[in-house]
Scaffold this motif. Structure first.
Motif, PDB file in Angstrom:
ATOM      1  N   THR A 186      -9.239  16.674  -1.699  1.00 43.52           N
ATOM      2  CA  THR A 186      -7.533  16.035  -1.708  1.00 43.52           C
ATOM      3  C   THR A 186      -7.455  14.652   0.009  1.00 43.52           C
ATOM      4  N   MET A 187      -7.566  14.243  -0.737  1.00 44.26           N
ATOM      5  CA  MET A 187      -7.644  12.295  -0.465  1.00 44.26           C
ATOM      6  C   MET A 187      -6.083  11.998  -0.093  1.00 44.26           C
ATOM      7  N   HIS A 188      -5.928  11.730   1.050  1.00 45.40           N
ATOM      8  CA  HIS A 188      -4.957  10.484   1.731  1.00 45.40           C
ATOM      9  C   HIS A 188      -4.764   9.226   1.261  1.00 45.40           C
ATOM     10  N   ASP A 189      -4.816   8.692   1.100  1.00 46.45           N
ATOM     11  CA  ASP A 189      -4.770   6.959   0.445  1.00 46.45           C
ATOM     12  C   ASP A 189      -3.443   6.166   1.193  1.00 46.45           C
ATOM     13  N   ARG A 190      -4.070   5.304   1.614  1.00 49.03           N
ATOM     14  CA  ARG A 190      -2.580   3.991   2.195  1.00 49.03           C
ATOM     15  C   ARG A 190      -3.984   2.556   2.370  1.00 49.03           C
ATOM     16  N   ALA A 191      -2.579   1.934   1.218  1.00 50.64           N
ATOM     17  CA  ALA A 191      -2.784   0.952   1.356  1.00 50.64           C
ATOM     18  C   ALA A 191      -2.071  -0.668   1.194  1.00 50.64           C
ATOM     19  N   CYS A 192      -2.579  -1.768   0.837  1.00 49.69           N
ATOM     20  CA  CYS A 192      -1.093  -3.193   0.328  1.00 49.69           C
ATOM     21  C   CYS A 192      -2.027  -3.764   0.127  1.00 49.69           C
ATOM     22  N   VAL A 193      -0.880  -4.763  -0.919  1.00 55.04           N
ATOM     23  CA  VAL A 193      -1.756  -6.287  -1.739  1.00 55.04           C
ATOM     24  C   VAL A 193      -1.684  -7.073  -1.203  1.00 55.04           C
ATOM     25  N   ILE A 194      -1.835  -7.909  -1.617  1.00 51.20           N
ATOM     26  CA  ILE A 194      -1.766  -9.355  -1.415  1.00 51.20           C
ATOM     27  C   ILE A 194      -1.924  -9.965  -2.480  1.00 51.20           C
ATOM     28  N   HIS A 195      -0.931 -11.120  -2.395  1.00 46.89           N
ATOM     29  CA  HIS A 195      -0.142 -11.540  -3.362  1.00 46.89           C
ATOM     30  C   HIS A 195      -1.168 -13.166  -3.337  1.00 46.89           C
ATOM     31  N   ASP A 196      -0.689 -14.430  -4.105  1.00 46.54           N
ATOM     32  CA  ASP A 196      -1.745 -15.715  -4.025  1.00 46.54           C
ATOM     33  C   ASP A 196      -0.425 -16.534  -3.882  1.00 46.54           C
ATOM     34  N   ALA A 197      -1.097 -17.665  -4.069  1.00 50.76           N
ATOM     35  CA  ALA A 197       0.670 -18.683  -3.027  1.00 50.76           C
ATOM     36  C   ALA A 197       1.629 -18.073  -4.848  1.00 50.76           C
ATOM     37  N   THR A 198       1.920 -17.802  -5.798  1.00 47.78           N
ATOM     38  CA  THR A 198       2.843 -18.161  -6.951  1.00 47.78           C
ATOM     39  C   THR A 198       3.559 -16.375  -6.797  1.00 47.78           C
ATOM     40  N   GLY A 199       2.918 -15.778  -6.141  1.00 45.59           N
ATOM     41  CA  GLY A 199       3.568 -13.996  -5.912  1.00 45.59           C
ATOM     42  C   GLY A 199       2.942 -13.577  -6.657  1.00 45.59           C
ATOM     43  N   LEU A 200       1.872 -13.461  -7.496  1.00 42.77           N
ATOM     44  CA  LEU A 200       1.229 -12.752  -8.396  1.00 42.77           C
ATOM     45  C   LEU A 200       0.208 -10.897  -7.705  1.00 42.77           C
ATOM     46  N   PRO A 201      -0.046 -10.803  -7.665  1.00 36.95           N
ATOM     47  CA  PRO A 201      -0.495  -9.685  -6.598  1.00 36.95           C
ATOM     48  C   PRO A 201      -2.276 -10.134  -7.849  1.00 36.95           C
ATOM     49  N   VAL A 202      -3.396  -9.795  -6.360  1.00 34.29           N
ATOM     50  CA  VAL A 202      -4.744 -10.128  -7.041  1.00 34.29           C
ATOM     51  C   VAL A 202      -5.413  -9.511  -6.203  1.00 34.29           C
ATOM     52  N   ARG A 203      -5.466  -8.625  -5.370  1.00 38.33           N
ATOM     53  CA  ARG A 203      -5.642  -7.811  -4.739  1.00 38.33           C
ATOM     54  C   ARG A 203      -5.325  -6.593  -3.651  1.00 38.33           C
ATOM     55  N   MET A 204      -5.716  -5.656  -3.831  1.00 30.95           N
ATOM     56  CA  MET A 204      -5.016  -4.334  -2.576  1.00 30.95           C
ATOM     57  C   MET A 204      -6.016  -3.861  -1.774  1.00 30.95           C
ATOM     58  N   VAL A 205      -6.201  -3.276  -0.539  1.00 35.26           N
ATOM     59  CA  VAL A 205      -6.900  -3.343   0.201  1.00 35.26           C
ATOM     60  C   VAL A 205      -6.342  -1.672   0.995  1.00 35.26           C
ATOM     61  N   GLY A 206      -7.256  -1.193   0.883  1.00 34.48           N
ATOM     62  CA  GLY A 206      -7.218   0.236   1.653  1.00 34.48           C
ATOM     63  C   GLY A 206      -7.763   1.025   2.082  1.00 34.48           C
ATOM     64  N   ALA A 207      -7.381   2.178   2.432  1.00 33.95           N
ATOM     65  CA  ALA A 207      -8.164   3.227   3.441  1.00 33.95           C
ATOM     66  C   ALA A 207      -7.680   4.694   2.822  1.00 33.95           C
ATOM     67  N   MET A 208      -8.661   5.432   2.175  1.00 37.29           N
ATOM     68  CA  MET A 208      -8.775   7.021   2.360  1.00 37.29           C
ATOM     69  C   MET A 208      -9.272   7.985   2.754  1.00 37.29           C
ATOM     70  N   ARG A 209      -8.307   8.996   3.529  1.00 36.68           N
ATOM     71  CA  ARG A 209      -9.230   9.957   3.850  1.00 36.68           C
ATOM     72  C   ARG A 209      -9.072  11.891   3.269  1.00 36.68           C
ATOM     73  N   ASP A 210     -10.011  11.993   3.424  1.00 36.11           N
ATOM     74  CA  ASP A 210      -9.994  13.837   3.235  1.00 36.11           C
ATOM     75  C   ASP A 210      -9.468  14.703   4.034  1.00 36.11           C
ATOM     76  N   ILE A 211      -7.905  15.511   3.000  1.00 36.98           N
ATOM     77  CA  ILE A 211      -7.186  16.077   4.752  1.00 36.98           C
ATOM     78  C   ILE A 211      -7.284  17.182   3.815  1.00 36.98           C
ATOM     79  N   SER A 212      -8.461  17.568   2.138  1.00 39.61           N
ATOM     80  CA  SER A 212      -8.844  19.077   1.808  1.00 39.61           C
ATOM     81  C   SER A 212      -8.462  19.698   3.507  1.00 39.61           C
ATOM     82  N   HIS A 213      -9.466  19.781   4.447  1.00 33.23           N
ATOM     83  CA  HIS A 213      -9.304  20.766   5.498  1.00 33.23           C
ATOM     84  C   HIS A 213      -7.670  21.046   6.461  1.00 33.23           C
ATOM     85  N   GLU A 214      -6.769  19.997   5.819  1.00 38.72           N
ATOM     86  CA  GLU A 214      -5.977  19.952   6.672  1.00 38.72           C
ATOM     87  C   GLU A 214      -5.093  20.780   5.555  1.00 38.72           C
ATOM     88  N   ILE A 215      -4.394  21.117   4.692  1.00 41.94           N
ATOM     89  CA  ILE A 215      -3.786  21.758   3.185  1.00 41.94           C
ATOM     90  C   ILE A 215      -3.840  23.497   3.677  1.00 41.94           C
TER      91      ILE A 215
END
Length: 263
Positions: free
Chosen positions: A234-263
């Protein structure tokens, strides 16, 4: 090729007489030059002089090397020692100084030139501008190094998605957790989706599509991810989207964590 200081030799005269290269080289869309078999640069095309702003007598003064970035000269010399004595072509990335005082990256190719008799007449070198591509690659490499440092400083698994290409980059800890090796066919968004539990897939896919149109600063999701051994985490994922100068999404970066032991 880069350090010789004389161009008035029998070899130079033979090369120029046999090939009559000046019109040919001036027609090329690249920086280009000729050297004799021993590596003496005896002619550069008009585009090379236009780019560098070098004086016309620069070759007689042994100044060809002065327009190559100091940090690249050792690599160029090493490549010559390894390839040219055996008549081998070579390719390498070098920075050449323009008359605006700025260095640009070029793909340099050097190939042997032979007479009809099979005699080596000299070498043809061409430089193709790859500055934008090279700087993008270097920026991405520095970004990857930064992500690696971030991953080492946290317990999170860092990832980066290039939306246009579909390529995914993960920190080393991700591959260790899921038990799959990083390969071209696993470093894609489609591979990541293939690991998600079937009961979570529609929700995650819809969420990703929605995330690409949102202006939220932080996006979060929880889902089950299959390891190579078939076990789900079970993964908990957090991310943000990076847009170019025209407002189009070009990248998404994030960090996930294994929370299996917390469930």
């Amino acid at each position: 090729m880069l350090w010789s200081d004389t161009i008035e030799t029998d070899a130079a005269r033979l090369l120029m007489r046999e090939l009559r290269p000046v019109p040919m080289l001036d027609a090329l869309p690249h920086l280009a030059w000729l050297s004799t078999p021993d590596g003496t640069v005896i002619h550069c095309n008009a585009r090379w002089f236009s780019y560098t702003g070098a004086p016309r007598d620069v070759l007689a003064d042994g100044g060809f090397i002065e327009y190559l970035h100091p940090d690249d000269r050792a690599d160029a010399a090493d490549a010559q020692l390894r390839h040219l004595p055996n008549g081998q072509s070579l390719e390498l990335h070098l920075r050449w100084l323009g008359q605006d005082g700025r260095y640009r990256w070029y793909l340099d190719r050097v190939v042997p030139l032979y007479a009809a008799t099979g005699e080596l007449l000299g070498w043809l070198g061409t430089s193709t501008d790859i500055d934008e591509q090279k700087r993008t690659e270097l920026q991405e490499r520095r970004g990857r190094e930064l992500f690696e440092l971030m991953a080492r400083a946290t317990n999170d698994l860092i990832w980066d998605w290039d939306i246009n290409s579909g390529r995914m980059w993960y920190s080393e800890e991700f591959w260790q957790l899921v038990g799959h090796p990083p390969r071209p066919n696993t470093e894609t968004v489609s591979f990541w989706l293939s690991l998600i539990h079937p009961d979570d897939l529609d929700r995650v896919t819809s969420g990703v599509q929605a995330d690409l149109t949102t202006t939220a600063k932080l996006l979060e999701s929880t889902y089950r991810l299959r390891r190579a051994d078939g076990r789900y985490l079970t993964m908990h994922d957090r991310a943000c989207v990076i847009h170019d100068a025209t407002g189009l999404p070009v990248r998404m970066v994030g960090a996930m964590r294994d929370i299996s032991h917390e469930i």
